[in-house]
Enzyme design. Structure first.
Site, PDB file in Angstrom:
ATOM      1  N   GLY A  84     -17.963  12.966 -74.223  1.00  0.00           N
ATOM      2  CA  GLY A  84     -18.396  12.965 -72.832  1.00  0.00           C
ATOM      3  C   GLY A  84     -17.632  11.975 -71.963  1.00  0.00           C
ATOM      4  O   GLY A  84     -16.465  11.670 -72.204  1.00  0.00           O
ATOM      5  N   ARG A 130     -21.386   4.708 -82.823  1.00  0.00           N
ATOM      6  CA  ARG A 130     -21.497   3.408 -83.486  1.00  0.00           C
ATOM      7  C   ARG A 130     -22.928   3.155 -83.951  1.00  0.00           C
ATOM      8  O   ARG A 130     -23.245   2.100 -84.469  1.00  0.00           O
ATOM      9  CB  ARG A 130     -21.060   2.292 -82.535  1.00  0.00           C
ATOM     10  CG  ARG A 130     -19.577   2.329 -82.196  1.00  0.00           C
ATOM     11  CD  ARG A 130     -19.162   1.117 -81.365  1.00  0.00           C
ATOM     12  NE  ARG A 130     -17.734   1.107 -81.108  1.00  0.00           N
ATOM     13  CZ  ARG A 130     -17.144   1.676 -80.076  1.00  0.00           C
ATOM     14  NH1 ARG A 130     -17.888   2.328 -79.190  1.00  0.00           N
ATOM     15  NH2 ARG A 130     -15.838   1.612 -79.911  1.00  0.00           N
ATOM     16  N   ILE A 170     -15.844   8.787 -73.420  1.00  0.00           N
ATOM     17  CA  ILE A 170     -14.721   9.193 -74.266  1.00  0.00           C
ATOM     18  C   ILE A 170     -13.565   9.690 -73.408  1.00  0.00           C
ATOM     19  O   ILE A 170     -12.402   9.328 -73.627  1.00  0.00           O
ATOM     20  CB  ILE A 170     -15.152  10.302 -75.249  1.00  0.00           C
ATOM     21  CG1 ILE A 170     -16.387   9.878 -76.051  1.00  0.00           C
ATOM     22  CG2 ILE A 170     -14.007  10.691 -76.158  1.00  0.00           C
ATOM     23  CD1 ILE A 170     -16.189   8.645 -76.878  1.00  0.00           C
ATOM     24  N   LEU A 171     -13.864  10.511 -72.406  1.00  0.00           N
ATOM     25  CA  LEU A 171     -12.808  11.061 -71.559  1.00  0.00           C
ATOM     26  C   LEU A 171     -12.165   9.988 -70.693  1.00  0.00           C
ATOM     27  O   LEU A 171     -10.955  10.020 -70.450  1.00  0.00           O
ATOM     28  CB  LEU A 171     -13.367  12.184 -70.683  1.00  0.00           C
ATOM     29  CG  LEU A 171     -13.745  13.470 -71.430  1.00  0.00           C
ATOM     30  CD1 LEU A 171     -14.484  14.432 -70.517  1.00  0.00           C
ATOM     31  CD2 LEU A 171     -12.502  14.146 -72.000  1.00  0.00           C
ATOM     32  N   GLY A 220     -26.521  14.227 -68.084  1.00  0.00           N
ATOM     33  CA  GLY A 220     -26.112  14.585 -69.440  1.00  0.00           C
ATOM     34  C   GLY A 220     -25.863  16.060 -69.661  1.00  0.00           C
ATOM     35  O   GLY A 220     -25.713  16.492 -70.811  1.00  0.00           O
ATOM     36  N   CYS A 225      18.622  42.383 -48.103  1.00  0.00           N
ATOM     37  CA  CYS A 225      18.048  42.760 -49.401  1.00  0.00           C
ATOM     38  C   CYS A 225      16.559  42.417 -49.412  1.00  0.00           C
ATOM     39  O   CYS A 225      15.725  43.271 -49.688  1.00  0.00           O
ATOM     40  CB  CYS A 225      18.775  42.046 -50.528  1.00  0.00           C
ATOM     41  SG  CYS A 225      20.507  42.511 -50.689  1.00  0.00           S
TER      42      CYS A 225
END
Length: 565
Positions: free
Chosen positions: A180, A138, A183-184, A82, A447
């Site tokens: 976290g 939730r 979600i990702l 975590g 060049c």
């Protein structure tokens, strides 16, 4: 999100919203500042009045989009127990600067996070200041009712719906999903994710939370910082932008061998924070051109055209994620590849390129030009001991373009490869095209004349010195050519590409190029493409043009400029 069901089913949507209690109207629990309530009521009353007057018809949901901000290891690990298993103050500063940055000072950004991420933030730092904090939970026991600038919702979709509608749509500029893990995993790579800002940590670190890799069929790198070392870790900041709506479907093949993903280029300047948009490396070139046109020294030149010139310039390109082929105009990619392979072969015969439809050397190989510089005995198309000859046969006596020079002179290119492989710390990994004793035999003295290679951290970098640089026509080719050479040598030597540093002596804009370059400066850049090299080829002399695949090159149109001869 703790959403309350709207039971007024027969009324128009906006009218229902105006009749509902305030807390139900936005479908989430939130705690606005007292000073903001007046504006909130103004929005609601205005919406109701306009609806009653028949002026507002809400027939579709506003588009909900967001960007992801995350730090991850090579294995896409993002956390342990975590917590973040690393201490990178520079990363924290980047996160803060990115999520606080707005183009409209009257607006702020929203950061969307899970409940555990919220709770992992030290109390003294939450809510994250200057941003609307959207916490997803939730749990009925989770309550932040007395916390300002915080909204709770139960899902990403409901949070996005909330933020895309008034009043938040009027005050929120961009939405960042920050964690976290759950979600990702849901948010990353979704069609509504417009950009991914990822701190890429090179070191393997023990993690127990992971996210998917970036979908490279739908995203391309926009910019990537040069590697940073901090607290024993090496990392970089990379932004990927969505260039098509899903991973389904194939990219189209272009006539020059590149693959194009359908890029809506107009959106990038509005989607990306300005601090990210401005990091596109094409601005190194564009800003130098702009500086020369604005403040360059007016000079005569060999061709009689006249130039605006600046002395002593440098551009540094990162080859780790993408390939610096300019996008503000179309660059002749097939020409870049075929010319470089022609150099590598040691050829000095312009007709070899002509037969492949590459006519970039025609002006300096014509009968009139050769006669004009005193090479009257030289066969048309014979350029003399130019680049490739010096790379592969330095010091050999030049006769003509038909002679077999096998085993003659010093092979600088093979020497470079041998040193990279067997003595990578050597400070003499050098290749020079400047041979004073041969200059009078060349149709055009080199060049781009001197390259040095550098090996560190499993990466190969190149620094090239160019004595004379035609910013309009030549430099876009030169950037691509030496970047490609660096990528090929890295591939042959089992390394990865690092940096290409382009050092220029006389950087000039021809007078007749000013207007087309000003047209080019009006074009915003698009994502650089990605280069893929045939993994089966490892011999420097075995490559053909089909061994190089360019993915996602979608430039602006070609801009014609006349070559000064």
């Amino acid at each position: 999100m703790r959403c309350l069901q709207n039971s007024a089913k027969t009324l128009p949507l906006a009218f229902k919203s105006a009749l509902l209690p305030l807390s139900q109207r936005w479908f989430c629990k939130f705690s606005p500042k007292p000073s903001s309530l007046t504006n909130i009521f103004k929005v609601s009353i205005s919406t109701m009045a306009n609806t009653l007057n028949g002026n507002v018809i809400m027939t579709s949901k506003p588009q909900s989009t967001y960007q992801v901000v995350v730090a991850a290891t090579k294995e896409m690990g993002i956390g342990k127990d975590g917590k973040l298993p690393w201490n990178l103050p520079t990363d924290l500063k980047f996160f803060k600067d990115l999520t606080l940055s707005t183009s409209d000072s009257a607006k702020k950004n929203a950061v969307v996070m899970g409940r555990k991420t919220w709770e992992s933030i030290p109390k003294k730092y939450r809510p994250l200041s200057g941003r609307l904090n959207v916490v997803l939970s939730r749990s009925s026991g989770f309550d932040i009712a007395n916390t300002e600038n915080v909204v709770t919702c139960s899902s990403i979709d409901s949070a996005l719906d909330l933020l895309a509608a008034p009043p938040f749509s009027l005050s929120i500029e961009k939405v960042f999903v920050i964690g976290g893990g759950d979600i990702l995993r849901e948010a990353l790579n979704k069609p509504s994710c417009e950009a991914i800002h990822i701190t890429e940590i090179d070191t393997s670190i023990d993690c127990d939370t992971f996210i998917p890799t970036v979908d490279t069929s739908a995203y391309q790198p926009w910019c990537s910082s040069f590697p940073i070392c901090e607290n024993g870790l090496r990392f970089s900041f990379t932004t990927h932008v969505r260039v098509k709506s899903s991973s389904a479907g194939e990219a189209s093949d272009e006539s020059d061998g590149s693959k194009v993903l359908q890029v809506d280029w107009k959106k990038f300047s509005s989607v990306l924070p300005k601090m990210i948009f401005d990091r596109h490396e094409e601005y190194l070139y564009l800003n130098l051109v702009k500086e020369i046109i604005s403040n360059g020294n007016l000079k005569d030149d060999r061709t009689g055209t006249g130039t605006l010139s600046k002395f002593g310039c440098q551009m540094k390109f990162n080859l780790r994620r993408n390939f610096p082929l300019l996008t503000t105009k179309r660059v002749f990619w097939r020409g870049v590849v075929e010319e470089l392979l022609w150099f590598i072969s040691g050829s000095t015969n312009a007709k070899v390129l002509q037969e492949k439809g590459i006519r970039i050397w025609d002006g300096n190989a014509s009968r009139a030009y050769l006669d004009g510089i005193g090479l009257t005995e030289r066969e048309e198309g014979d350029l003399g001991p130019v680049y490739g000859f010096q790379w592969r046969h330095f010091g050999a006596k030049y006769t003509d373009m038909h002679a077999d020079y096998t085993g003659q002179g010093f092979d600088q290119l093979l020497d470079v490869i041998n040193k990279i492989k067997n003595n990578p710390d050597d400070r003499r990994i050098i290749m020079s095209a400047w041979n004073p004793s041969d200059l009078k035999l060349m149709a055009l003295p080199p060049c781009h004349m001197f390259a040095q290679f550098y090996v560190a951290n499993g990466e190969l970098s190149c620094q090239m010195y160019q004595r004379s640089a035609d910013m309009g026509l030549g430099v876009p080719f030169n950037i691509a050519s030496y970047s490609l050479l660096t990528c090929i040598l890295a591939h042959v030597c089992d390394l990865v590409p690092g940096d290409f540093i382009h050092v220029i002596g006389d950087a000039h804009v021809y007078k007749n190029h000013v207007r087309p370059l000003q047209e080019q400066l009006e074009n915003p850049p698009k994502p650089f493409p990605v280069l893929k090299i045939n993994p089966e080829k490892k011999d420097i002399d075995s490559f053909v043009a089909d061994d190089f695949e360019l993915i996602g090159y979608d430039p602006h149109k070609k801009i014609d400029m006349k070559m000064a001869v």
